[in-house]
Design an enzyme around this catalytic site. Sequence first.
Site, PDB file in Angstrom:
ATOM      1  N   THR A   7       0.818  -1.219   0.000  1.00 12.31           N
ATOM      2  CA  THR A   7       0.000   0.000   0.000  1.00 12.31           C
ATOM      3  C   THR A   7       0.851   1.268   0.000  1.00 12.31           C
ATOM      4  O   THR A   7       0.429   2.305  -0.515  1.00 12.31           O
ATOM      5  CB  THR A   7      -0.962  -0.028   1.212  1.00 12.31           C
ATOM      6  N   ASP A  25       0.312  -7.041   4.563  1.00 11.23           N
ATOM      7  CA  ASP A  25      -0.355  -8.351   4.657  1.00 11.23           C
ATOM      8  C   ASP A  25       0.615  -9.493   4.935  1.00 11.23           C
ATOM      9  O   ASP A  25       0.292 -10.423   5.671  1.00 11.23           O
ATOM     10  CB  ASP A  25      -1.141  -8.655   3.364  1.00 11.23           C
TER      11      ASP A  25
HETATM   12  N1  ASP Z   1      -2.855  -5.395   0.739  1.00 14.95           N
HETATM   13  C1  ASP Z   1      -1.721  -4.554   1.026  1.00 14.95           C
HETATM   14  C2  ASP Z   1      -0.455  -5.361   0.848  1.00 14.95           C
HETATM   15  O1  ASP Z   1      -0.078  -6.079   1.750  1.00 14.95           O
HETATM   16  C3  ASP Z   1      -1.844  -4.029   2.389  1.00 14.95           C
HETATM   17  C4  ASP Z   1      -0.751  -3.106   2.820  1.00 14.95           C
HETATM   18  O2  ASP Z   1       0.282  -2.927   2.204  1.00 14.95           O
HETATM   19  O3  ASP Z   1      -0.935  -2.525   3.888  1.00 14.95           O
HETATM   20  O4  ASP Z   1       0.163  -5.283  -0.172  1.00 14.95           O
END
Ligand code: ASP
Length: 324
Positions: free
Chosen positions: A13, A87
């Site tokens: 993210t 994640d």
């Molecule tokens: N879905 C994202 C990932 O892990 C969540 C994040 O980065 O906070 O790539």
Amino acid sequence: MKKKILIITTGGTISMKAGADGVVPSLTGSEIIKLIPGIETIAELSLYEFSNIPSPMMTPQKMFELSGIVTSKIENFDGVVITHGTDTIEETSYMLFLTLQTKKPVIFTAAMRSNEETGLDGPRNLYNAIRVAASEKSYDRGVMLAVNDEIFSVREVYKSSTSQTNAFDAPHYGVLGLIDVDDIIYYRKSEFRYKFKVDRIEPDVDLIKLCAGMSRKFIDHSIRSGVKGIVIEAFGRGNVTPDMKNGIVEAIRQGIPVVITSRVPNGRVLGIYGYDGGAKQLEENGAIMGYDLNSEKARLKLIVLLGLNKSMDEIRDIFKEDRG
Ligand code: ASP
């Protein structure tokens, strides 16, 4: 003299933005660094773009490859900062914790908010992670996670919120230190410091989570598929259903190491209960206790130990040494 810090971007993210199709990878490594004006005054930065993927696409093999990249480059730097999706950041950082030989700071960081949101945590977390990596105090503390103005050992931390910016916690242990505006403050060192010299890993390790009334069908499938190791995320102290116990016994009979962890976030698994499916029975039948390691980390540890061709007894001893 300013410290030389290598920033390795992997995605997550911190590199994402919302578009018509939802939040997706969009920013390059240099674009996320540009979100921190004045960062050149803190350290001399270099950038290596490893990938730009959401972290659910990370695999043990890619984690191991990342560990190799850090090993090959660390000699020319004082520290490394790795940006990653939250994640699976626990898993990637733990893979590096297990396999890196360096004592120089290797600091993971991430973001919960994508780059079109108000009150971005990404630039602040990256800024702080660079400060942690550039601090003399960070030497020989193992691989760490710097998020939300806090520093965690990656052996101890887990993701505890799906959405909030204080998304990480380390039950039993707490933070290693704080990142304040004037200084990096450490309160303690983590007791855990593993360094395995690894040329290859064995990623074919399954993870099966227990729920009430669960049969042995998934473990039977794993055994039939020729899996090299299994982690069972059991109830409470490490107990399973009687049917699952029979499946575990069969896996061990076929030479597949089975590590028991708990679906409960706090405490250790231990062979206390002697009823059918109790962890005492599992231990007596050769199952390996994962103690307080969470399931994902226990799986990675097994992946590394199998890559080293350790026997079931050696694996059991290594998990035991790691008691927390
Ligand atoms: N879905 C994202 C990932 O892990 C969540 C994040 O980065 O906070 O790539």
